[in-house]
Design a protein around this motif. Structure first.
Motif, short mmCIF file in Angstrom:
data_model
loop_
_atom_site.label_atom_id
_atom_site.label_comp_id
_atom_site.label_asym_id
_atom_site.label_seq_id
_atom_site.Cartn_x
_atom_site.Cartn_y
_atom_site.Cartn_z
N MET A 267 7.93 7.49 9.92
CA MET A 267 7.26 6.33 9.25
C MET A 267 7.41 5.28 10.22
O MET A 267 6.18 4.43 10.32
CB MET A 267 8.41 5.96 8.00
N PHE A 270 4.06 5.84 12.49
CA PHE A 270 2.97 5.58 11.70
C PHE A 270 2.71 4.22 11.63
O PHE A 270 1.65 3.36 11.78
CB PHE A 270 2.95 6.24 10.45
N VAL A 274 -0.58 1.87 13.24
CA VAL A 274 -1.32 0.84 12.38
C VAL A 274 -1.32 -0.38 12.64
O VAL A 274 -2.28 -1.20 12.86
CB VAL A 274 -0.94 1.15 10.75
N ASN A 308 14.01 -3.45 7.63
CA ASN A 308 12.99 -2.74 7.20
C ASN A 308 11.81 -3.64 6.58
O ASN A 308 10.78 -3.62 6.86
CB ASN A 308 13.18 -1.68 6.33
N PHE A 312 8.13 -4.52 7.92
CA PHE A 312 7.10 -4.31 7.18
C PHE A 312 6.48 -5.75 6.75
O PHE A 312 5.22 -5.80 6.52
CB PHE A 312 7.36 -3.45 5.94
N GLY A 313 7.15 -6.78 6.67
CA GLY A 313 6.68 -8.01 6.27
C GLY A 313 5.72 -8.41 7.58
O GLY A 313 4.86 -8.94 7.49
N LEU A 315 4.21 -6.51 9.57
CA LEU A 315 3.23 -5.59 9.55
C LEU A 315 1.97 -6.24 8.70
O LEU A 315 0.92 -6.24 8.75
CB LEU A 315 3.59 -4.21 8.97
N ILE A 316 2.51 -6.50 7.43
CA ILE A 316 1.56 -7.00 6.29
C ILE A 316 0.90 -8.36 6.73
O ILE A 316 -0.26 -8.54 6.60
CB ILE A 316 2.28 -7.19 5.04
N LEU A 319 -1.65 -7.82 9.51
CA LEU A 319 -2.76 -6.90 8.82
C LEU A 319 -3.50 -8.25 8.15
O LEU A 319 -4.87 -8.12 7.97
CB LEU A 319 -2.37 -5.96 8.07
N LEU B 64 0.32 4.04 -1.34
CA LEU B 64 1.42 4.79 -1.07
C LEU B 64 2.66 3.92 -1.44
O LEU B 64 3.90 4.54 -0.87
CB LEU B 64 1.47 4.89 0.50
N ILE B 123 -1.05 1.52 4.30
CA ILE B 123 0.27 1.18 4.90
C ILE B 123 0.87 -0.07 4.32
O ILE B 123 2.10 -0.26 4.26
CB ILE B 123 0.18 1.16 6.24
N VAL B 124 -0.08 -1.10 3.92
CA VAL B 124 0.56 -2.28 3.33
C VAL B 124 1.34 -1.76 2.18
O VAL B 124 2.37 -2.29 1.68
CB VAL B 124 -0.69 -3.28 3.11
N LEU B 126 2.61 0.90 1.50
CA LEU B 126 3.79 1.73 1.80
C LEU B 126 4.91 0.50 2.02
O LEU B 126 6.29 0.82 1.78
CB LEU B 126 3.47 2.63 3.01
N GLY B 127 4.44 -0.35 3.17
CA GLY B 127 5.68 -1.37 3.42
C GLY B 127 5.95 -2.05 2.19
O GLY B 127 7.18 -2.47 1.94
N PHE B 128 5.14 -2.42 1.16
CA PHE B 128 5.42 -3.20 -0.10
C PHE B 128 6.51 -2.30 -0.79
O PHE B 128 7.83 -2.70 -1.29
CB PHE B 128 4.44 -3.09 -1.03
#
Lengths: 335, 360, 403
Positions: A267, A270, A274, A308, A312-313, A315-316, A319, B64, B123-124, B126-128
């Motif tokens: 994960m 991946f 991205v 985590n 991911f925050g 990452l979002i 993007l 996802l 992937i967004v 998934l991250g959520f």
């Protein structure tokens, strides 16, 4: 035993760390972890670049690479290989895992993915998820082998200790507050040349050009006389081999492997792919290092339980502002 | 289709499934199959997968993080209804509230990210899902963290007890009332999805899926269209979460709504047949039937036959479950890459057969 | 279309195992265990099942005229890789419906118990847990205000546990730390019900004892390493790190990373790590002399009386080598089943109610874990805890701990 006693008595008076030391240490950890993530991320990004598949089985493929390495350590008694023997042991592991993972990845493509070319993209994805489950189960069985290194195989599901083939001695001297070990260097020494080599392969060789051609437009590539299936197969082979290298580096750096470790590494990798811009090799490397650093800094300065979310925050947010990742090419419209 | 004889028209998959579902309790009672109980879970997942089908199947957005909406639904239901919180809604209001919260969460996630293309959106989501996990685990004050929230109310149907169905109380060990209730929810969900699919919105979903550029040229604004799909899907997922926890009277722990659940939902939709409502129903029966009904049954039979040797890793059927589950996925995709029951009613798909196959 | 219908019917019936219910032989008492057998908890549950199996084999599968039938059910599912609420509820319902089932040994996870307890309570079915240690399951005032009432809809107690709850273990762990002269502690937990609960108890009692708590972190058990956390801890320079969690949630990796970073002289963990796998995962050189493990009972080689018998029988049945000991969890599984088997002859009627009654009246039971009773909440009165350390890659008993 004597060593560990010494370590205990030594640790009674640990060297005090200033804030600068802590920060440097976190950055070192972050880069080392990030390099490993990057190696695995390359496997994702290569496969994605060429057939637009999020290869969910890739992380679990790496798990098997680590299990092979541990088996070899046990079978060949590598813990006893001293001096140059240690280096030989590490090189042996790297090469055998790379060959094994490359071949396995190629086989998986041949058996599970190739029959689905031209079929809906998501069928391929589900097939990859299925492969991931199968690989996890194989790793579970593997951990049950009756070998000393697997704890006699009584507890297949338990995490396994990977012997320290690489010294953990502080290269800056025992007095230094910052610790840099051979392991940290090892990660860099192995990954950087591999990445340079890979970049050369993709940029300059015939195979690399064929790969890029297939990624651009498989039909056109086929019309130009490129054997598309062979090129895709080679991509899986190379991506798998890099995963094999990564799995050994992972095992030697973390010293623990378990049959489910592919989940988080996969994960992370991946996400890195991205974040960097999926399909881009330098992007995967940058993404991996960024994630490694963010993890280390979040653990160190925020709270581990939010790490985590922080990853991911970021990452979002990235993007939202850069919709195709840090180094991603502007997405071409496929009409 | 119009040429098909009358009897063929009547033999519809959904009707057949409904009849089978109605017969099941009787058969189950007679032969002690222990099927009604796990079927409740299958139906909850069918609702979750119907929600995902709107997002992924109709609109073509890879999602996802469906488990996150299920979790949001579960916790919204729990917090609005459990007696340790001040709200204490009854089952029906709580489910309604859950659906609204779910839709709202869908919009919240969708608003900044729906401009993203393809797998970047995946992937967004998934991250959520991962962030939702962390929030549920870490905000103990609100969510009770890893403890889970219990007890949760069961539905109260005023006329139910009055009409002499007193034996069918909604309690956690009585499976039949739940079975019928969930069947009702599935039927409603199917009807809603079917109507949506044929509505103007539904047709714009398909248009965006097939060709976003062309859809835009036809005057469809992709982002609002996707947003509606996201919100509807999330609302269905949230309802499934609410039903799920109401049945067990406990939210379990946040880890029960992790990435694996999202993956399971995705497998259901794709194995069933993307964009096909009947396919999703079949898919959930197939996937959960294998994982939660067939595999435990086989393990149990093997055990009573004395074939189990717990001393060896190979000796226990439990250690083979991943392998079997994975093989099923790989083989199913190999045999039926379009799913068990591919969508075929839509005009778009019919036309596509003649179209030139785009490059993979 | 017809083909589709055929496919539907086929599917529906393929998963309907046409198992003709065999003739029920008279005088069968069925015991079910519901433990997570798929996934990472498999290691611990296997030893528990071994313990259960041993207890049944010791009486040759018979109590009086009754044949004991045992079924090892899995409450995990492959797609979850962990306990699954759906499967746990399924197991509980199945057990509740099957009249011949007289006891349900489980669960492993306290979260799973929360789901099956009300179901089995209404069915009047005895439930003995070898591992679920969340205090709120039995003890009023230790969990939420409505616990444990909500798990007992009938008001009767049917849930018993042979392991001391977390509120005891976290408590004695803090006392032990104080005894060892620990002044500053850093606390970690795995963010799961068991680990977090026990770390909370430890934290509270440590503060009461005047131990300074330098920090508290919840980890991600799936992270590949904890080196950055180790650096943070090293900078804080505690005398000891306490980790509330289990081997499968990376206790070994944490021990390794803390040792490698030279971050702490002492590392303490609860009984979730009292298994050989912990030492193997951590690597003996990383825990020798520095790891401290609390356990709800005495280690196998310190057991006397029936405990020593258990140890000998277990080693024989499962072909353990001379230097191998049964895992900590094995004795929990064994004791859960044994206390049940020993209660059956005392039951006035050999049905659920009778056997439940007989087990609940267990007083001064001479078992493998010592002499103990079930108290009014269904908890064991056994408060003997042991403190262990690691020496030469083996657990070494240090001392008995107690309230």
């Amino acid at each position: 035993m004597i060593v560990s006693q010494a370590a205990v008595s030594e640790s009674v008076a640990p060297v005090a760390m200033g804030w600068g030391d802590v920060l440097s240490q976190q950055l070192i950890t972050g880069v080392s972890n990030g390099m490993i993530i990057a190696m695995i991320a390359i496997g994702y990004t290569m496969v994605y670049g060429i057939i637009e598949l999020i290869n969910f089985a890739h992380g679990d493929l790496c798990t098997l690479g680590s299990f092979l390495a541990l088996t070899l350590v046990g079978a060949l008694g590598m813990e006893a290989w001293a001096g140059m023997g240690g280096t030989a042991a590490v090189v042996t592991l790297l090469i055998s895992s790379a060959v094994f993972c490359g071949a396995l990845n190629w086989t998986i493509d041949r058996v599970a993915y190739r029959p689905l070319r031209g079929k809906p993209k998501l069928a391929l994805l589900v097939s990859a998820i299925g492969c991931s489950f199968i690989l996890v189960n194989i790793a579970l069985f593997w951990g049950g082998l009756p070998m000393e290194v697997f704890g006699g195989g009584n507890q297949a599901a338990a995490p396994k200790d990977f012997p320290s083939l690489i010294s953990n001695e502080n290269l800056l001297g025992a007095k230094s507050a910052i610790t840099v070990t051979w392991r940290d260097l090892f990660v860099v020494i192995v990954t950087v040349p591999l990445m340079i080599g890979l970049t050369w392969l993709v940029k300059s060789t015939r195979l690399g050009k064929a790969m890029r051609a297939v990624a651009q437009n498989p039909t056109a590539a086929a019309l130009m006389g490129i054997d598309v299936n062979r090129v895709i197969g080679s991509t899986f082979l190379i991506g798998g081999a890099l995963g094999g290298f990564a799995s050994v580096i992972y095992a030697l750096y973390n010293n623990t492997i378990s049959f489910q470790m592919g989940y988080r590494t996969g994960m992370d990798a991946f996400t890195a792919a991205v974040l960097g811009g999926i399909g881009s090799l330098p992007g995967a490397v940058v993404g991996g290092i960024v994630i490694g650093l963010v993890r280390a800094l979040s653990d160190g300065y925020i709270e581990a339980r939010w790490t985590n979310s922080v990853v991911f925050g970021i990452l979002i947010l990235t993007l939202v502002f850069r919709p195709s990742g840090i180094l991603g090419a502007k997405l071409r419209e496929k009409v | 289709m119009s040429a098909a004889p009358m009897w063929k028209k009547l033999l519809r998959v959904d009707v057949a499934l409904l009849i089978l579902a109605c017969l099941l309790p009787v058969v189950d009672q007679r032969w002690h199959l222990d099927m009604v109980d796990p079927m409740r879970g299958v139906m909850v997942f069918a609702i979750l997968a119907l929600g995902l089908n709107i997002v992924t199947g109709f609109t073509g957005l890879l999602h996802l993080g469906m488990a996150a909406f299920m979790a949001i639904g579960a916790y919204a239901f729990a917090i609005s209804s459990c007696d340790i919180y001040p709200f204490q809604l009854n089952f029906w209001w709580a489910i309604l509230f859950t659906a609204i919260v779910g839709a709202f969460a869908g919009v919240l996630l969708g608003a900044p990210t729906l401009g993203l293309r393809g797998d970047y959106l995946a992937i967004v989501t998934l991250g959520f899902g991962e962030i939702t996990q962390d929030v549920l685990k870490n905000l103990d004050v609100i969510t009770k963290g890893t403890q889970g929230i219990n007890p949760l109310p069961s539905p109260h149907v005023p006329w139910w007890t009055a009409t002499g169905f007193g034996m069918l109380e909604f309690t956690s060990e009585q499976e039949l009332p739940w079975y019928w209730l969930f069947l009702g929810f599935v039927v409603v969900a199917v009807v809603v999805c079917r109507n949506l699919e044929r509505s103007r919105t539904g047709r714009s979903w398909l248009a965006v899926r097939e060709d976003e550029l062309a859809a835009r040229c036809m005057g469809i604004a992709p982002v609002p269209v996707k947003m509606i799909a996201f919100a509807t899907g999330a609302a269905l997922a949230a309802v499934s979460g609410g039903l799920w926890v109401s049945m067990y009277s406990s939210t379990g722990e946040p880890g029960n709504y992790d990435f694996q659940v999202s993956i399971l939902a995705l497998c259901i939709v794709i194995v069933g047949g993307m964009g096909s409502i009947n396919g999703v129903l079949i898919g959930s029966i197939a996937m959960l039937g294998i994982a939660n009904i067939a595999l435990p049954k086989i393990a149990s039979v093997m055990q009573s036959a004395g074939w189990v040797n717990s001393g060896s890793v190979f000796g226990s059927p439990n250690n083979w479950k991943y392998l079997v589950f994975g093989l099923v996925l790989v083989v199913m995709m190999r045999v039926r890459p379009d799913g068990l029951l591919p969508a075929k009613l839509s005009i778009v798909n019919a036309k596509k057969k003649n179209a030139v196959e785009p490059a993979p | 279309m017809l083909k589709n219908i055929a496919a539907v019917c086929l599917l529906a019936f393929a998963i309907t195992p046409a198992l003709a219910q065999g003739e029920k032989p008279e005088k069968v008492l069925k015991i079910i265990s519901s433990l997570p057998r798929t996934g990472s908890a498999n290691a611990q549950t296997t030893t528990m099942v071994n313990g259960i199996q041993l207890a049944i084999d010791e009486v040759n599968g018979k109590v009086g005229d009754y044949t004991i039938v045992y079924e090892d059910m899995d409450d995990a599912s492959p797609q979850r890789g962990n306990w699954d609420p759906a499967v746990e509820a399924q197991n509980a319902n199945k057990a509740a419906r099957d009249e011949s089932v007289i006891a349900y040994i489980g669960t492993f996870n306290s979260g799973a118990s929360k789901i099956s307890m009300p179901v089995l309570n209404k069915a009047g079915l005895l439930m003995i847990s070898p591992a679920a240690t969340y205090p709120g399951l039995t003890k009023p005032g230790k969990g939420e205000a409505n616990e444990p009432k909500i798990y007992r809809p009938t008001g009767k107690i049917n849930f018993f546990r042979v392991v001391p709850a977390d509120d005891l273990q976290g408590f004695v762990a803090a006392e032990w730390a104080k005894d060892m002269g620990v002044k500053k502690v850093y606390i970690l937990d795995d963010r799961e019900l068991y680990g977090k609960g026990i770390a909370n108890v430890f934290e509270n009692h440590a503060k009461e004892l005047g131990i300074e708590v330098l920090g508290r972190e919840g980890i991600d058990p799936k992270a590949s390493n904890f080196k950055s956390l180790a650096t943070k801890i090293k900078a804080a320079a505690p005398d000891m790190v306490y980790f509330g969690g289990t081997t499968q949630n990376s206790a070994g990796q944490i021990a390794k990373d803390l040792h490698t970073a030279n971050a702490t002289p002492k590392f303490m963990v609860p009984d979730g790590c009292f298994e050989k796998a912990f030492i193997e995962a951590a690597g003996a050189e990383n825990v020798n002399g520095s790891a401290y493990i609390t356990f709800g009972g005495l280690p196998a080689d310190k057991l006397t009386g029936r405990g020593a018998e258990f140890r000998a029988n277990y080693k024989k049945k499962y072909n353990l080598k001379e230097n191998e000991e049964p895992e900590g969890y094995a004795v929990y599984g064994y004791e859960a089943c044994k206390v049940l088997l020993d209660a059956i002859p005392k039951a006035k009627t050999k049905d659920r109610a009778g056997i439940l009654q007989a087990v609940s009246e267990t007083k001064n039971y001479n078992g493998a874990l010592g002499i103990w009773s079930f108290d009014e909440n269904g908890d064991t009165t056994n408060t003997t805890m042991s403190g262990n350390t690691v020496e030469n890659g083996e657990f070494k008993f240090v001392k008995a701990l107690g309230k």
